[in-house]
Design a protein around this motif. Sequence first.
Motif, PDB file in Angstrom:
ATOM      1  N   VAL A  32       4.816   1.188 -11.127  1.00 47.25           N
ATOM      2  CA  VAL A  32       4.678   0.028 -10.249  1.00 47.25           C
ATOM      3  C   VAL A  32       3.412   0.190  -9.421  1.00 47.25           C
ATOM      4  O   VAL A  32       3.228   1.197  -8.731  1.00 47.25           O
ATOM      5  CB  VAL A  32       5.902  -0.114  -9.322  1.00 47.25           C
ATOM      6  CG1 VAL A  32       5.747  -1.343  -8.417  1.00 47.25           C
ATOM      7  CG2 VAL A  32       7.183  -0.215 -10.143  1.00 47.25           C
ATOM      8  N   GLY A  33       2.534  -0.807  -9.492  1.00 45.78           N
ATOM      9  CA  GLY A  33       1.270  -0.743  -8.779  1.00 45.78           C
ATOM     10  C   GLY A  33       1.373  -1.165  -7.329  1.00 45.78           C
ATOM     11  O   GLY A  33       2.372  -1.742  -6.893  1.00 45.78           O
ATOM     12  N   GLU A  34       0.326  -0.886  -6.584  1.00 49.39           N
ATOM     13  CA  GLU A  34       0.238  -1.215  -5.152  1.00 49.39           C
ATOM     14  C   GLU A  34      -0.900  -2.197  -4.911  1.00 49.39           C
ATOM     15  O   GLU A  34      -2.043  -1.941  -5.299  1.00 49.39           O
ATOM     16  CB  GLU A  34      -0.028   0.065  -4.344  1.00 49.39           C
ATOM     17  CG  GLU A  34      -0.362  -0.185  -2.881  1.00 49.39           C
ATOM     18  CD  GLU A  34      -0.991   1.013  -2.191  1.00 49.39           C
ATOM     19  OE1 GLU A  34      -1.516   0.844  -1.076  1.00 49.39           O
ATOM     20  OE2 GLU A  34      -0.982   2.125  -2.768  1.00 49.39           O
ATOM     21  N   HIS A  35      -0.567  -3.338  -4.281  1.00 48.41           N
ATOM     22  CA  HIS A  35      -1.583  -4.308  -3.886  1.00 48.41           C
ATOM     23  C   HIS A  35      -1.215  -4.911  -2.538  1.00 48.41           C
ATOM     24  O   HIS A  35      -0.062  -4.823  -2.105  1.00 48.41           O
ATOM     25  CB  HIS A  35      -1.726  -5.421  -4.935  1.00 48.41           C
ATOM     26  CG  HIS A  35      -2.273  -4.929  -6.239  1.00 48.41           C
ATOM     27  ND1 HIS A  35      -1.478  -4.388  -7.220  1.00 48.41           N
ATOM     28  CD2 HIS A  35      -3.549  -4.884  -6.718  1.00 48.41           C
ATOM     29  CE1 HIS A  35      -2.236  -4.014  -8.241  1.00 48.41           C
ATOM     30  NE2 HIS A  35      -3.491  -4.305  -7.974  1.00 48.41           N
ATOM     31  N   HIS A  36      -2.191  -5.540  -1.915  1.00 44.64           N
ATOM     32  CA  HIS A  36      -1.993  -6.117  -0.586  1.00 44.64           C
ATOM     33  C   HIS A  36      -2.598  -7.515  -0.543  1.00 44.64           C
ATOM     34  O   HIS A  36      -3.445  -7.829   0.281  1.00 44.64           O
ATOM     35  CB  HIS A  36      -2.619  -5.200   0.478  1.00 44.64           C
ATOM     36  CG  HIS A  36      -2.086  -3.799   0.426  1.00 44.64           C
ATOM     37  ND1 HIS A  36      -0.963  -3.404   1.122  1.00 44.64           N
ATOM     38  CD2 HIS A  36      -2.498  -2.708  -0.276  1.00 44.64           C
ATOM     39  CE1 HIS A  36      -0.711  -2.126   0.871  1.00 44.64           C
ATOM     40  NE2 HIS A  36      -1.632  -1.687   0.026  1.00 44.64           N
ATOM     41  N   LEU A  93      -2.490   8.873  -8.782  1.00 40.98           N
ATOM     42  CA  LEU A  93      -3.383   8.674  -7.648  1.00 40.98           C
ATOM     43  C   LEU A  93      -4.712   8.104  -8.121  1.00 40.98           C
ATOM     44  O   LEU A  93      -5.263   8.553  -9.122  1.00 40.98           O
ATOM     45  CB  LEU A  93      -3.630  10.005  -6.927  1.00 40.98           C
ATOM     46  CG  LEU A  93      -2.391  10.750  -6.434  1.00 40.98           C
ATOM     47  CD1 LEU A  93      -2.788  12.113  -5.869  1.00 40.98           C
ATOM     48  CD2 LEU A  93      -1.648   9.930  -5.378  1.00 40.98           C
ATOM     49  N   GLY A  94      -5.216   7.117  -7.385  1.00 41.59           N
ATOM     50  CA  GLY A  94      -6.498   6.535  -7.762  1.00 41.59           C
ATOM     51  C   GLY A  94      -7.126   5.809  -6.604  1.00 41.59           C
ATOM     52  O   GLY A  94      -6.593   5.778  -5.483  1.00 41.59           O
ATOM     53  N   ARG A  95      -8.251   5.195  -6.871  1.00 41.92           N
ATOM     54  CA  ARG A  95      -8.961   4.434  -5.851  1.00 41.92           C
ATOM     55  C   ARG A  95      -8.502   2.988  -5.819  1.00 41.92           C
ATOM     56  O   ARG A  95      -8.670   2.300  -4.823  1.00 41.92           O
ATOM     57  CB  ARG A  95     -10.464   4.482  -6.139  1.00 41.92           C
ATOM     58  CG  ARG A  95     -11.041   5.884  -6.200  1.00 41.92           C
ATOM     59  CD  ARG A  95     -12.434   5.841  -6.820  1.00 41.92           C
ATOM     60  NE  ARG A  95     -12.990   7.158  -7.018  1.00 41.92           N
ATOM     61  CZ  ARG A  95     -13.778   7.788  -6.146  1.00 41.92           C
ATOM     62  NH1 ARG A  95     -14.080   7.217  -5.001  1.00 41.92           N
ATOM     63  NH2 ARG A  95     -14.266   8.987  -6.417  1.00 41.92           N
ATOM     64  N   GLY A  96      -7.932   2.503  -6.941  1.00 43.20           N
ATOM     65  CA  GLY A  96      -7.565   1.102  -7.028  1.00 43.20           C
ATOM     66  C   GLY A  96      -8.778   0.242  -7.313  1.00 43.20           C
ATOM     67  O   GLY A  96      -9.920   0.620  -7.036  1.00 43.20           O
ATOM     68  N   SER A  97      -8.543  -0.948  -7.853  1.00 44.60           N
ATOM     69  CA  SER A  97      -9.653  -1.852  -8.184  1.00 44.60           C
ATOM     70  C   SER A  97      -9.821  -2.964  -7.160  1.00 44.60           C
ATOM     71  O   SER A  97     -10.668  -3.833  -7.321  1.00 44.60           O
ATOM     72  CB  SER A  97      -9.422  -2.458  -9.573  1.00 44.60           C
ATOM     73  OG  SER A  97      -8.215  -3.194  -9.591  1.00 44.60           O
ATOM     74  N   PHE A  98      -9.002  -2.946  -6.098  1.00 43.86           N
ATOM     75  CA  PHE A  98      -9.114  -3.918  -5.014  1.00 43.86           C
ATOM     76  C   PHE A  98      -9.338  -3.161  -3.704  1.00 43.86           C
ATOM     77  O   PHE A  98      -8.968  -1.990  -3.581  1.00 43.86           O
ATOM     78  CB  PHE A  98      -7.844  -4.764  -4.903  1.00 43.86           C
ATOM     79  CG  PHE A  98      -7.580  -5.628  -6.111  1.00 43.86           C
ATOM     80  CD1 PHE A  98      -8.059  -6.927  -6.175  1.00 43.86           C
ATOM     81  CD2 PHE A  98      -6.852  -5.147  -7.185  1.00 43.86           C
ATOM     82  CE1 PHE A  98      -7.819  -7.725  -7.285  1.00 43.86           C
ATOM     83  CE2 PHE A  98      -6.596  -5.928  -8.299  1.00 43.86           C
ATOM     84  CZ  PHE A  98      -7.085  -7.220  -8.355  1.00 43.86           C
ATOM     85  N   THR A  99      -9.916  -3.840  -2.726  1.00 38.04           N
ATOM     86  CA  THR A  99     -10.263  -3.160  -1.468  1.00 38.04           C
ATOM     87  C   THR A  99      -9.549  -3.731  -0.251  1.00 38.04           C
ATOM     88  O   THR A  99      -9.862  -3.367   0.879  1.00 38.04           O
ATOM     89  CB  THR A  99     -11.784  -3.236  -1.238  1.00 38.04           C
ATOM     90  OG1 THR A  99     -12.185  -4.621  -1.184  1.00 38.04           O
ATOM     91  CG2 THR A  99     -12.543  -2.526  -2.343  1.00 38.04           C
ATOM     92  N   PHE A 118      -8.311  -1.479   2.726  1.00 37.08           N
ATOM     93  CA  PHE A 118      -9.206  -0.815   3.668  1.00 37.08           C
ATOM     94  C   PHE A 118      -9.244  -1.519   5.029  1.00 37.08           C
ATOM     95  O   PHE A 118      -8.935  -0.907   6.056  1.00 37.08           O
ATOM     96  CB  PHE A 118     -10.597  -0.673   3.063  1.00 37.08           C
ATOM     97  CG  PHE A 118     -10.723   0.508   2.141  1.00 37.08           C
ATOM     98  CD1 PHE A 118     -11.327   1.677   2.566  1.00 37.08           C
ATOM     99  CD2 PHE A 118     -10.206   0.460   0.857  1.00 37.08           C
ATOM    100  CE1 PHE A 118     -11.435   2.780   1.725  1.00 37.08           C
ATOM    101  CE2 PHE A 118     -10.297   1.552   0.014  1.00 37.08           C
ATOM    102  CZ  PHE A 118     -10.911   2.716   0.439  1.00 37.08           C
ATOM    103  N   PRO A 119      -9.604  -2.796   5.103  1.00 36.08           N
ATOM    104  CA  PRO A 119      -9.560  -3.452   6.414  1.00 36.08           C
ATOM    105  C   PRO A 119      -8.142  -3.573   6.960  1.00 36.08           C
ATOM    106  O   PRO A 119      -7.938  -3.503   8.183  1.00 36.08           O
ATOM    107  CB  PRO A 119     -10.174  -4.829   6.145  1.00 36.08           C
ATOM    108  CG  PRO A 119     -10.024  -5.058   4.679  1.00 36.08           C
ATOM    109  CD  PRO A 119     -10.133  -3.701   4.049  1.00 36.08           C
ATOM    110  N   LEU A 120      -7.159  -3.733   6.086  1.00 35.30           N
ATOM    111  CA  LEU A 120      -5.780  -3.890   6.538  1.00 35.30           C
ATOM    112  C   LEU A 120      -5.309  -2.667   7.321  1.00 35.30           C
ATOM    113  O   LEU A 120      -4.625  -2.797   8.344  1.00 35.30           O
ATOM    114  CB  LEU A 120      -4.871  -4.119   5.326  1.00 35.30           C
ATOM    115  CG  LEU A 120      -3.379  -4.342   5.619  1.00 35.30           C
ATOM    116  CD1 LEU A 120      -3.165  -5.622   6.434  1.00 35.30           C
ATOM    117  CD2 LEU A 120      -2.597  -4.406   4.311  1.00 35.30           C
TER     118      LEU A 120
END
Length: 353
Positions: free
Chosen positions: A50-54, A113-119, A122-124
């Motif tokens: 399951v991935g993580e996005h915001h 673990l990774g950097r993810g392809s969305f950013t 970071f501001p969140l």
Amino acid sequence: MAQHLEFGLDTFGDVTRGADGAPLSHAQVIRDLVEQAQLADEVGLDFFGVGEHHRDDFAVSAPEVVLAGIATKTSRIRLGSAVTVLSSDDPIRVFQRFATVDALSNGRAEVILGRGSFTESFPLFGFELKDYETLFSEKLDLFAALARDNSTPGGVTWQGSIRPPLKGQHVFPPTESGTLKTWIGVGGSPESVVRAARYGLPLMLAIIGGNPARFAPYVDLYQRATTQLGGTLQPIGVHSHGYIAETDAAAHEEFFADYKVMHDRIGRERGWPAYGRDAFEHEISHGSLYLGSPETVARKIAKTARTLGLSRFELKYSAGPLPQARLLRSIELYGREVAPRVRELLAQETVEA
């Protein structure tokens, strides 16, 4: 000896549409995701990620919580992230959350673990993109220390620039086995490949476009770096998009429109051209879209597994608003027909060799 290949599924909790064509609530998408994982367990698949996005087109921002719920509804499938965006999280809390999933699942937890392809994270969470490299490097170093030393009598000793040091620290809960399987997710950076080898961690290649054979040099680099560093070769996996239906024609027609919605939305943010049918068909024929009948998909997975020497293949089966019924049918075909057929093909190739 026949090549052993594990079969996984990955989802980002894409917001799907209901019977009326309207987007479902994030809450319903999460509940549907649990049903998808239960089916994956029932049909004998090995891993569910399951991935993580915001952002509003994906429902899951806290994958460990979803995985904890899945852990209580499944019995054998391994459960993990796809991926955990470590740069904008706290490595200690990540370790604690996955150790908790590990407890609830009787030792079935993994983390990629990774950097993810969305950013957006970071501001969140108050991080600066200019610190991108330092944050990931140091947090990975800390997480590796936790995974390696937390269950030893001496605990974790670590020092860096982004937080106070640890000296002989134990983090709770520990995992029952004393270990937590940890992968490094890589999108195509040689530096990330070497980093995975340096920490002695398995490598998960995110191949979302183009011929998968182009990643063979990264596999070679990972294996050479591991050997030169005196390490033990670890598993290599691939994460790629795909969809399975009863026939090739059905798969093409059922998937394209929803995949285009997802691709075009992200593309507008990144300056990509609109996604066309020609590009779609080319990616199926020559790229990294594993789409078609069970036989077609099985043959393509077997080819990639053989070319890259894989230990695991993870199919990213969700695609924008693609509805629940189609997702479930694709999962069922993947587990009941594709996975057994790939094993047959790999076994045949071993005998013929």
